[in-house]
Structures are given as C-alpha cells and as structure tokens.
Design a protein around this motif. Structure first.
Motif, PDB file in Angstrom:
ATOM      1  N   ARG A   1       0.662  -1.207  -0.004  1.00  0.00           N
ATOM      2  CA  ARG A   1       0.372   0.355   0.045  1.00  0.00           C
ATOM      3  C   ARG A   1       0.815   1.016  -0.298  1.00  0.00           C
ATOM      4  NH1 ARG A   1      -2.570  -0.661   6.288  1.00  0.00           N
ATOM      5  NH2 ARG A   1      -0.688  -0.070   7.108  1.00  0.00           N
TER       6      ARG A   1
ATOM      7  N   VAL B   1       2.655  -4.625   2.882  1.00  0.00           N
ATOM      8  CA  VAL B   1       1.069  -4.537   4.236  1.00  0.00           C
ATOM      9  C   VAL B   1       1.292  -6.189   4.573  1.00  0.00           C
ATOM     10  CG1 VAL B   1      -1.111  -5.144   4.332  1.00  0.00           C
ATOM     11  CG2 VAL B   1       0.041  -4.020   2.656  1.00  0.00           C
TER      12      VAL B   1
ATOM     13  N   ASP C   1      -5.132   3.587   7.298  1.00  0.00           N
ATOM     14  CA  ASP C   1      -4.979   2.246   6.055  1.00  0.00           C
ATOM     15  C   ASP C   1      -5.487   2.683   5.145  1.00  0.00           C
ATOM     16  OD1 ASP C   1      -6.617   0.175   9.382  1.00  0.00           O
ATOM     17  OD2 ASP C   1      -4.617   0.287   8.397  1.00  0.00           O
TER      18      ASP C   1
ATOM     19  N   TYR D   1      -4.290   0.366  -2.612  1.00  0.00           N
ATOM     20  CA  TYR D   1      -3.423  -0.739  -2.194  1.00  0.00           C
ATOM     21  C   TYR D   1      -2.900  -1.716  -3.516  1.00  0.00           C
ATOM     22  CZ  TYR D   1      -4.282  -0.724   2.792  1.00  0.00           C
ATOM     23  OH  TYR D   1      -4.610  -0.138   3.762  1.00  0.00           O
TER      24      TYR D   1
END
Length: 121
Positions: free
Chosen positions: A38, A48, A95, A99
């Motif tokens: 990511r 990740v 977060d 991604y």
C-alpha cells in the motif's frame, strides 16, 4: 509474464471491513510469492502482507504481515493460485492508501494498477 488486477477497494468507516481481491493471469506457475502493498499520499510503498507459493512444500502457503496490520488483516488464496485475497478488519483511518497486488517472479516482479481504500473516522 503475469498480469494482476485488483478489486474490492472503496470507502468504509473506521472499524469496518473490506476484502480485496487480486486476479492473476498468465504464467501463474512461475509465481514465487504474492503480496499486497500500500501507498499513502506522501509516503513510500510498504508491504502489507505476502503469501509464499514455491516448490518448497514446507514454505508454501507461509504468510508474512506488517506489524501494523497483524491480527486485523489476513491474506489468502484460492486453490488454483490465480486469486489472492486480503481480508481487512477493524480498519483504521491510517489504513487509507492505494493497495497494490504484487507477484514475485524468477526474473522480476509484476504489479497491479492498485485499488483505493479510504477509511473515514
């Protein structure tokens, strides 16, 4: 050569869940490891989670996670090894990132185009 296509990103509230999928096509049998990276704005791309796919039976299927996602994110794959998933639970605003799916090959790596994940507080 391997092509990768991610899906499943989106907007979710903090504490929610998302599942990302990565569909692989091409020379799938040549893949050593598949993973998810990511990249948040202004930050470097980071690993990740990854899952090994190798001829070594003892190592095949072993997983690796960034400390920041351990216990919240889970990587898995289907039996054909042409789809890898990233189940993301208890999502946090930090977060938020694009991604990317990644495949490690004998002579290099392949990347998908990325999918945006946005976690609102």
């Amino acid at each position: 050569q391997v092509s990768l296509a991610e899906s499943g990103g989106g907007l979710v509230q903090a504490g929610g869940s998302l599942r990302l999928s990565c569909a692989a096509s091409g020379s799938i049998s040549s893949i050593n490891t598949m993973g998810w990276y990511r990249q948040a704005p202004g930050k470097p791309r980071e690993l990740v989670a990854s899952i090994a796919r190798s001829g070594n039976v003892a190592r095949s299927g072993s997983t690796n996670y960034a400390d920041s996602v351990k216990g919240r994110f889970f990587i898995s794959r289907n039996n054909a090894w042409n789809t890898v998933y990233l189940q993301m639970n208890s999502l946090k605003p930090e977060d938020t990132a694009v991604y990317y799916c990644n495949a490690v090959l004998p002579l290099g790596t392949s990347w998908g185009q990325g999918t945006q994940v946005t976690v609102s507080s």
